[in-house]
Design an enzyme around this catalytic site. Sequence first.
Site, PDB file in Angstrom:
ATOM      1  N   LYS A 124      45.683  14.315 -16.928  1.00 53.55           N
ATOM      2  CA  LYS A 124      46.436  14.685 -15.729  1.00 53.55           C
ATOM      3  C   LYS A 124      47.152  13.454 -15.178  1.00 53.55           C
ATOM      4  O   LYS A 124      48.341  13.498 -14.846  1.00 53.55           O
ATOM      5  CB  LYS A 124      45.484  15.261 -14.673  1.00 53.55           C
ATOM      6  CG  LYS A 124      46.174  15.563 -13.347  1.00 53.55           C
ATOM      7  CD  LYS A 124      45.214  16.109 -12.300  1.00 53.55           C
ATOM      8  CE  LYS A 124      44.281  15.051 -11.774  1.00 53.55           C
ATOM      9  NZ  LYS A 124      43.638  15.413 -10.502  1.00 53.55           N
ATOM     10  N   SER A 125      46.417  12.343 -15.081  1.00 50.94           N
ATOM     11  CA  SER A 125      46.990  11.133 -14.474  1.00 50.94           C
ATOM     12  C   SER A 125      48.184  10.647 -15.269  1.00 50.94           C
ATOM     13  O   SER A 125      49.217  10.272 -14.697  1.00 50.94           O
ATOM     14  CB  SER A 125      45.953  10.020 -14.432  1.00 50.94           C
ATOM     15  OG  SER A 125      44.793  10.476 -13.814  1.00 50.94           O
ATOM     16  N   ASP A 160      48.437  21.149 -11.599  1.00 51.36           N
ATOM     17  CA  ASP A 160      49.025  19.923 -11.054  1.00 51.36           C
ATOM     18  C   ASP A 160      50.328  19.547 -11.753  1.00 51.36           C
ATOM     19  O   ASP A 160      51.279  19.094 -11.105  1.00 51.36           O
ATOM     20  CB  ASP A 160      48.034  18.760 -11.155  1.00 51.36           C
ATOM     21  CG  ASP A 160      46.981  18.842 -10.052  1.00 51.36           C
ATOM     22  OD1 ASP A 160      46.812  19.936  -9.479  1.00 51.36           O
ATOM     23  OD2 ASP A 160      46.345  17.812  -9.763  1.00 51.36           O
ATOM     24  N   ARG A 176      44.045  15.917   3.325  1.00 54.62           N
ATOM     25  CA  ARG A 176      43.874  14.728   2.482  1.00 54.62           C
ATOM     26  C   ARG A 176      44.805  13.627   2.999  1.00 54.62           C
ATOM     27  O   ARG A 176      45.999  13.837   3.173  1.00 54.62           O
ATOM     28  CB  ARG A 176      44.157  15.070   1.016  1.00 54.62           C
ATOM     29  CG  ARG A 176      43.168  16.098   0.472  1.00 54.62           C
ATOM     30  CD  ARG A 176      43.444  16.498  -0.949  1.00 54.62           C
ATOM     31  NE  ARG A 176      43.254  15.379  -1.892  1.00 54.62           N
ATOM     32  CZ  ARG A 176      43.486  15.483  -3.208  1.00 54.62           C
ATOM     33  NH1 ARG A 176      43.909  16.622  -3.704  1.00 54.62           N
ATOM     34  NH2 ARG A 176      43.281  14.465  -3.998  1.00 54.62           N
ATOM     35  N   SER A 206      42.660   5.405  -1.192  1.00 49.07           N
ATOM     36  CA  SER A 206      43.050   6.037  -2.454  1.00 49.07           C
ATOM     37  C   SER A 206      43.963   5.084  -3.194  1.00 49.07           C
ATOM     38  O   SER A 206      44.925   4.554  -2.618  1.00 49.07           O
ATOM     39  CB  SER A 206      43.781   7.355  -2.177  1.00 49.07           C
ATOM     40  OG  SER A 206      44.401   7.797  -3.367  1.00 49.07           O
ATOM     41  N   SER A 207      43.701   4.879  -4.467  1.00 45.43           N
ATOM     42  CA  SER A 207      44.563   3.996  -5.263  1.00 45.43           C
ATOM     43  C   SER A 207      45.911   4.661  -5.520  1.00 45.43           C
ATOM     44  O   SER A 207      46.857   4.017  -5.951  1.00 45.43           O
ATOM     45  CB  SER A 207      43.892   3.653  -6.590  1.00 45.43           C
ATOM     46  OG  SER A 207      43.789   4.819  -7.388  1.00 45.43           O
ATOM     47  N   SER A 253      39.263   2.134  -7.429  1.00 47.04           N
ATOM     48  CA  SER A 253      39.791   2.833  -8.617  1.00 47.04           C
ATOM     49  C   SER A 253      40.831   2.001  -9.371  1.00 47.04           C
ATOM     50  O   SER A 253      41.896   2.494  -9.735  1.00 47.04           O
ATOM     51  CB  SER A 253      40.410   4.175  -8.207  1.00 47.04           C
ATOM     52  OG  SER A 253      39.588   4.884  -7.321  1.00 47.04           O
ATOM     53  N   ASP A 278      36.044   9.721 -10.994  1.00 38.48           N
ATOM     54  CA  ASP A 278      36.056  11.154 -11.321  1.00 38.48           C
ATOM     55  C   ASP A 278      34.973  11.506 -12.340  1.00 38.48           C
ATOM     56  O   ASP A 278      34.210  12.449 -12.160  1.00 38.48           O
ATOM     57  CB  ASP A 278      37.423  11.575 -11.862  1.00 38.48           C
ATOM     58  CG  ASP A 278      38.447  11.707 -10.736  1.00 38.48           C
ATOM     59  OD1 ASP A 278      38.055  11.498  -9.565  1.00 38.48           O
ATOM     60  OD2 ASP A 278      39.612  12.006 -11.029  1.00 38.48           O
ATOM     61  N   LYS A 334      38.417  13.674  -1.975  1.00 38.52           N
ATOM     62  CA  LYS A 334      39.019  14.313  -3.148  1.00 38.52           C
ATOM     63  C   LYS A 334      39.207  15.810  -2.872  1.00 38.52           C
ATOM     64  O   LYS A 334      39.239  16.224  -1.713  1.00 38.52           O
ATOM     65  CB  LYS A 334      38.156  14.058  -4.380  1.00 38.52           C
ATOM     66  CG  LYS A 334      38.187  12.594  -4.817  1.00 38.52           C
ATOM     67  CD  LYS A 334      39.530  12.212  -5.410  1.00 38.52           C
ATOM     68  CE  LYS A 334      39.674  10.729  -5.703  1.00 38.52           C
ATOM     69  NZ  LYS A 334      38.947  10.243  -6.848  1.00 38.52           N
ATOM     70  N   ARG A 391      33.101  15.486  -2.319  1.00 34.57           N
ATOM     71  CA  ARG A 391      32.327  15.655  -3.562  1.00 34.57           C
ATOM     72  C   ARG A 391      30.882  15.172  -3.433  1.00 34.57           C
ATOM     73  O   ARG A 391      30.021  15.601  -4.205  1.00 34.57           O
ATOM     74  CB  ARG A 391      33.028  14.938  -4.720  1.00 34.57           C
ATOM     75  CG  ARG A 391      34.270  15.680  -5.159  1.00 34.57           C
ATOM     76  CD  ARG A 391      35.033  14.940  -6.235  1.00 34.57           C
ATOM     77  NE  ARG A 391      35.984  15.833  -6.891  1.00 34.57           N
ATOM     78  CZ  ARG A 391      36.924  15.429  -7.731  1.00 34.57           C
ATOM     79  NH1 ARG A 391      37.040  14.148  -8.038  1.00 34.57           N
ATOM     80  NH2 ARG A 391      37.742  16.295  -8.289  1.00 34.57           N
ATOM     81  N   HIS A 424      37.854  21.654  -9.620  1.00 35.43           N
ATOM     82  CA  HIS A 424      37.672  21.781 -11.069  1.00 35.43           C
ATOM     83  C   HIS A 424      36.486  21.000 -11.597  1.00 35.43           C
ATOM     84  O   HIS A 424      35.746  21.467 -12.453  1.00 35.43           O
ATOM     85  CB  HIS A 424      38.961  21.341 -11.774  1.00 35.43           C
ATOM     86  CG  HIS A 424      39.470  19.978 -11.365  1.00 35.43           C
ATOM     87  ND1 HIS A 424      39.994  19.090 -12.239  1.00 35.43           N
ATOM     88  CD2 HIS A 424      39.510  19.346 -10.157  1.00 35.43           C
ATOM     89  CE1 HIS A 424      40.362  17.985 -11.606  1.00 35.43           C
ATOM     90  NE2 HIS A 424      40.070  18.127 -10.344  1.00 35.43           N
ATOM     91  N   ARG A 425      36.297  19.782 -11.071  1.00 34.97           N
ATOM     92  CA  ARG A 425      35.237  18.939 -11.642  1.00 34.97           C
ATOM     93  C   ARG A 425      33.850  19.458 -11.291  1.00 34.97           C
ATOM     94  O   ARG A 425      32.912  19.325 -12.071  1.00 34.97           O
ATOM     95  CB  ARG A 425      35.393  17.483 -11.207  1.00 34.97           C
ATOM     96  CG  ARG A 425      36.718  16.910 -11.613  1.00 34.97           C
ATOM     97  CD  ARG A 425      36.709  15.442 -11.936  1.00 34.97           C
ATOM     98  NE  ARG A 425      38.069  15.058 -12.285  1.00 34.97           N
ATOM     99  CZ  ARG A 425      38.623  15.275 -13.469  1.00 34.97           C
ATOM    100  NH1 ARG A 425      37.918  15.837 -14.436  1.00 34.97           N
ATOM    101  NH2 ARG A 425      39.873  14.933 -13.699  1.00 34.97           N
ATOM    102  N   LYS A 442      43.088  23.333 -12.746  1.00 39.71           N
ATOM    103  CA  LYS A 442      43.740  22.133 -12.207  1.00 39.71           C
ATOM    104  C   LYS A 442      43.988  21.105 -13.315  1.00 39.71           C
ATOM    105  O   LYS A 442      45.025  20.431 -13.321  1.00 39.71           O
ATOM    106  CB  LYS A 442      42.874  21.531 -11.104  1.00 39.71           C
ATOM    107  CG  LYS A 442      43.565  20.450 -10.315  1.00 39.71           C
ATOM    108  CD  LYS A 442      42.844  20.249  -8.994  1.00 39.71           C
ATOM    109  CE  LYS A 442      43.742  19.680  -7.925  1.00 39.71           C
ATOM    110  NZ  LYS A 442      44.048  18.286  -8.112  1.00 39.71           N
TER     111      LYS A 442
END
Length: 662
Positions: free
Chosen positions: A25-26, A52, A125, A172-173, A202, A321, A348, A352, A395-396, A423
């Site tokens: 994804k990234s 995404d 977020r 967040s990075s 991260s 993640d 996230k 989480r 999703h995770r 996702k």
Amino acid sequence: MFSTAFLDLPPLQGASGTVTLPGSKSISNRVLLLSALCQGTTVVHDLLDSDDTRVMLAALRQLGCGVDVQGTTVTITGLGGQLKHHDAIEFFMGNAGTAMRPLTAALAVLGGDFTLKGVPRMHERPIGDLVDALRLLGCSIDYLGNDGFPPLHIGQPSLKVDAPIQVRGDVSSQFLTALLMALPLAAKTHDIVIDVVGELISKPYIDITLNLLARYGIAVKRDGWQRFTIPQGCSYQSPGTIHVEADASSASYFIALGAIAEGEGIRIQGVGADSIQGDIRFMDAAAQMGAKITSGPNWLEINQGAWPLKGITLDCNHIPDAAMTLAVMALYADGPTTLRNIASWRVKETDRIVAMATECRKLGASVEEGPDWITVHPLPKDGWKAASIHTYDDHRVAMCFSLAAFNADKVTVRIEDPKCVAKTFPDYFEALFSVAHANTQDIPVICIDGPTASGKGTLASRVAQALGYHYLDSGALYRVTAYAALKAGLSLEANDEARIADLARTLPVRFEGDTVWLGSEDVSDAIRTEQAGMNASKVSVLPAVRTALVALQHSFQRLPGLLADGRDMGTVIFPNAPLKVFLTASAAQRAERRHKQLISKGISTTLDSLRADLEARDARDSSRSVAPLKAAQDAYQLDNSSLSIEASVDQVLTWWQAKQPF
Ligand code: DC
């Protein structure tokens, strides 16, 4: 993809085989944006197809980029740093942080009249640190809801790039990534210096960004993790063609699977130890817990090593993640596992830390949690509880907890809203089932039988859909057998019994949705005629034919479960099925249904003759010596004469639910 309300995972026993993982994804979303900012076309191979990336692709189309999608190969014709459209545009970002943050930065630098929104969770977020940094640069950004959060409006900037700009690195990075990808647009006359304030979390994601920027001709100078300089006069150069690595975070579930499940090992195709993705370092953590891992340039192989796994304490800042997967592995360890430095989990897709703690506790585990850490204690034999795992649209969470199905107590694990895996990994559960094994007796079967025209086929396939189970239409097997026998020049009588049985034993039949294939021939329509039904009835009284079809019918009992419809499903083929339903409906009702069906196909007939036919067929079916129509002793009777199909489906699901431990 499973789009059911929930997916019940029966107890899993082992796993072996190869999985090919979808693209990262990234990397996918970064590559899409960079390709859009370039001049010329870029052919992107192995792009992830997920929620995404679809969000990103839709946004690029709105901006006027050329986007041509051919399966997982996507050709992007870039903007060359110039917007083609100057009208007001509203972008919907869903819950895709990897689209929201970089697009905000790129659009703010390009300037225009843009609104960026998302789902309610996206509006919770944080994005304030990125907006602050962009405002320092002269970008025009307004909050349309709460300060510090989307939705946003972006206007025309008056850029001033001579002084270093600061961005916080500890939330967040993605904020830094967003700036690094967007600011080459503004570096025409000056170097642009970005200073990170606070500790950068991260870092491996920043490495991905820098690595990809280099592939697109932007050589960012990095001083430690504190200062990044974008050189004056740089410009995005298309690499022409680029391959997206498989997602290393997605690999974590299969690395864990190889460590947890007995079997010949798991091979992961598409990503290896030399990946540019930080989450590949999950393999070291998994190895520390006991996994045996070997790797090549584009593959990983995992086998069970230490068992039980070993509890560990680990700073997870570098694998935020994938570290979630460790929390579920911890349930199989010999002592507690503590994951530290995971504050980013709180911002996230969901919080989480709360999610993992709550759901591990549902399974029976003791869990302690703090602001940026979690400790999970293992579950001993007899300690596991069947649980319905809430997945928080994350999703995770869904993928992690599927690994709980290997528990020693053979309890069922229900995954709520399984489609949330879309996702990043729409076919996650299919991939899991392609390598995981269960004991046959643990794979649930629901049998539905009843007289002809009782609506059992429709009911069975609807219940199968609701549960995400496979569907066996055993009548179709007899229909196909008769069709194949006639095609081979056989008669449907006892004198050809052995030859028809031989045919049936190796029948190349395949079901694909509503289509039935015999080898490469689509026989869906041919086997549905009244004549084909009569022919099926003839071959179905030949005992050798019935025996020959047993193995084929058993082979439908596959993960995650089966709906079996037909004559002897509950009595002969799956006598231990945990739920058997015998449909009854009055002959008058059934005649009326069949009448409607035939009329709609343009076949003329009368109600009276149909009813007489049905009654005669019932009498023949119930009295025939081979596989007579009769309800299994433990079958639930369902008279659906006055029930809608929805009501019948609900009834069967209610009976099924009453047998579940949740
Ligand atoms: O359900 P159907 O109309 O497609 O079935 C076709 C014929 O096959 C019908 O005569 C019943 C018979 N049959 C059978 O003997 N055993 C089964 N398991 C399924 C169908």
